[in-house]
Structure formats: C-alpha cells, structure tokens
Design a protein around this motif. Sequence first.
Motif, PDB file in Angstrom:
ATOM      1  N   GLU A 154       0.852  -1.195   0.000  1.00 49.91           N
ATOM      2  CA  GLU A 154       0.000   0.000   0.000  1.00 49.91           C
ATOM      3  C   GLU A 154       0.883   1.239   0.000  1.00 49.91           C
ATOM      4  N   THR A 156       0.864   5.563  -0.240  1.00 50.22           N
ATOM      5  CA  THR A 156       0.048   6.766  -0.057  1.00 50.22           C
ATOM      6  C   THR A 156       0.791   7.973  -0.603  1.00 50.22           C
ATOM      7  N   ASP A 163      -5.240  12.559   0.962  1.00 49.80           N
ATOM      8  CA  ASP A 163      -4.199  11.695   0.407  1.00 49.80           C
ATOM      9  C   ASP A 163      -4.810  10.674  -0.552  1.00 49.80           C
ATOM     10  N   ARG A 164      -3.987  10.216  -1.481  1.00 43.98           N
ATOM     11  CA  ARG A 164      -4.416   9.186  -2.435  1.00 43.98           C
ATOM     12  C   ARG A 164      -3.717   7.879  -2.097  1.00 43.98           C
ATOM     13  N   VAL A 165      -4.480   6.800  -2.029  1.00 43.47           N
ATOM     14  CA  VAL A 165      -3.964   5.489  -1.648  1.00 43.47           C
ATOM     15  C   VAL A 165      -3.972   4.584  -2.876  1.00 43.47           C
TER      16      VAL A 165
END
Length: 401
Positions: A154, A156, A163-165
């Motif tokens: 994962e 980020t 935030d974009r994951v």
Amino acid sequence: MYQQSMQSMSLVPGTQQKSVTPGQSGAGGTLPQGQQPAQQGVVGQPAPAQQQAAIAPRQQFMCPRRPNHGVEGRAILLRANHFQIRMPRGDLHHYDVSIQPDKCPRRVNREIIDTMVKAYSTKIFNNAKPVFDGRKNLYSRDPLPIGRDKVELEVTLPGEGKDRVFKVTIKWVAKVSLFALEQALEGRIQTIPFETIQALDVVMRHLPSMTYTPVGRSFFSAPEGYYHPLGGGREVWFGFHQSVRPSMWKMMLNIDVSATAFYKSQSVIEFLCEVLDFRDINEQRRPLTDSQRVKFTKEIKGLKVEITHCGSMRRKYRVCNVTRRPAQTQTFPLQLESGQTVECTVAKYFKDRHKLNLQYPYLPCLQVGQEQKHTYLPLEVRIILFVSLYIDKAQCNSCHT
C-alpha cells in the motif's frame, strides 16, 4: 562486403534459398507435370496447421560479423553521438508491477514506485535502487527478498485536500542475462537477446525520466538562459533524445539534440492576450466576440490550470470549456446552508465568498473539471496555466494525451 553482410543477415541460420520451377521438387528430384509434392504428415492427408507452424523455421535476427578491418587510406578522428555502455557481469531480475487504480499517467506511476521504494527500503528492497519504466516493468540488480511470491503493498501519495492510496502488486518474472548479450555482441551466439536490450534501455532512461520532462524517447527541461517564444502562449524547449543500440562489438548509447513546443507557465489573462494578439487586456473593454471565444477555447481546452486565490491550498484542474456568457451573467446552482438551491452569478459568488470584485466581469469564465459539476473560474482570478506539451491539433487529430 556490404551486400554480403546484408544477404547473410536476411537468411535464416541453417537454411538456404532455392527456386523451384514447375516439374521440379524442392530437393532437386523431378515430379510428373501437374503433380504436387506430398506434404508432411500421414500419407495422403494434409498436415494439420499446428504441425505446419511447428516445423516452420523460426525467424531470428542474425547479427552480421565484421569481415575485416580496413587498412587503406589514413586514420582520422571521428566525433560521433554514440557512447559506449560498460555492462556489469551477472543478471538483472525482472518484476511485473500492477498499480491500482490503473489509469494514472507514467509521471504519477513513477512517483508511486519512488515513494514505495523509499517507504519499504529496508523491508522489501534491501536498500537497493530498482528502475521502473512507468508502466509494468521493474528491474533490480539483486533479487528482492520476496522470492517468487506475489506481494501487495500500500502506497500513499499526498494530494490536494486528501491523500491518495494505491495498491501496488509485485511479482518476479524472470532473470535477464547480461552475459548472453555480451556473447551475442562478441559473435559467440547468433541470437540477440532483445529482452536484455529492453532492460538496459529502462536502466538508462530511469534517472532522466525522474529528473526531466519525458516526451516520447526525448527529455526536456524548462528554459534557462534562453527564451524562444513561438506566439500563442507557446515557447521552445530544448532537450535530448537517447536510445540504447547494439553494435557489432559493444552496446552504445545514442544521444541527439531535440526541440519541441510547450505552453508557457503564465496567468490565463496573459495567455488570452497572446492568443488573441492583445498588447494589454485593457484593450478589450467589451465581451469577446464569438470568433475570439472559439479561437481562445481551441487553445486552452484540455490544458491544466492551478488556482492560487485560496491561500495555501492550491488545486489543479483541467479546462473542459469556455463559457459563452461573461462572469457577470453566467449562473450556476448554488446550495445554501439551509439546503435550498438558488441560481447565482459567478461574479456575485466571488464577491460574497472570496471578497473579490472582478475588474473584467465582461470576460468569459473557464469551465474546469467535469462539465456536469458546473465549476467556473473567472479569467482574472489568480489562475496559473500549467506547463504542458503543445500538440498541433490540426495535424494530430488522432493523438491522445
């Protein structure tokens, strides 16, 4: 000698070219006139298509060997744009990379992988620095401790507002032999390992892709110490083209000079003046004509802009249209705190919400984002046109960027 080299390159190893005339067989024996040669397989039955494909000779590239060294004439120094690549011994390890969501451009994909390598530097990558092609291929000098198992990580990335994951999946694919390429270049084997050349190309392009602005196989940087305007809000950027090429005895890096057009980073008002040939925006004291609006729309539609009137929060949008009506009459549905929806003009909204009295309320607005969301920006608000590659839409109607 050149003709002999070209002929030897076009032939398949172990085969010869022969011409067969009617009444002759391919082996040199004669057949009765009109009788066809028997096909391989069971007698009296044609061979299946799969067997024919299996017995067909495999087309392979055979690098022609240098026949000799020249001795006539005098030696001269030749300056060329090819540079030798020194390759280490051993193997490279090829990994397949999958990023979800998978609709990101290469620039974002590289940022994702770079963040991932830094975040999992000790646990996954053993402080190694793998290279990435921006799509699916990742190469490492040493094998990663994940073995041949599929690993999901994962990652980020900080974004505007939230935030974009991303989910990144890594799986081992194969070893890429540098020794096989060395043998091919020295003439010991006749098959060129193109997967190794591809891996070397990714290695040589990784750092420039992270440092400069890549366009195709070229890299560009913002002008420093020079300025070559092209008009219409565009300017010339200089850069370099590079490609990895095998030669008869070593790998070479070909480098050449490139130049292309970029849209300048400037305010939208300045961009409007350049496109419509205004010396100053104060020359335009009335709404744009239809022809002016259409010309301006063609140039700015699809470009990215960044708003700076909201303090420290900067957001980027892509322009989808230019409004027909000016900011003082262009309306959109505004939802009040009570839940009621009313029609509000863009000029009134910016006056009430941002305390901005528009100096040019007769100019149109930019419609940004998705069209159904009705997001409008007046041209005079502090909007910076984002640097982007210029593509001649008249000549590249089929291009997609």
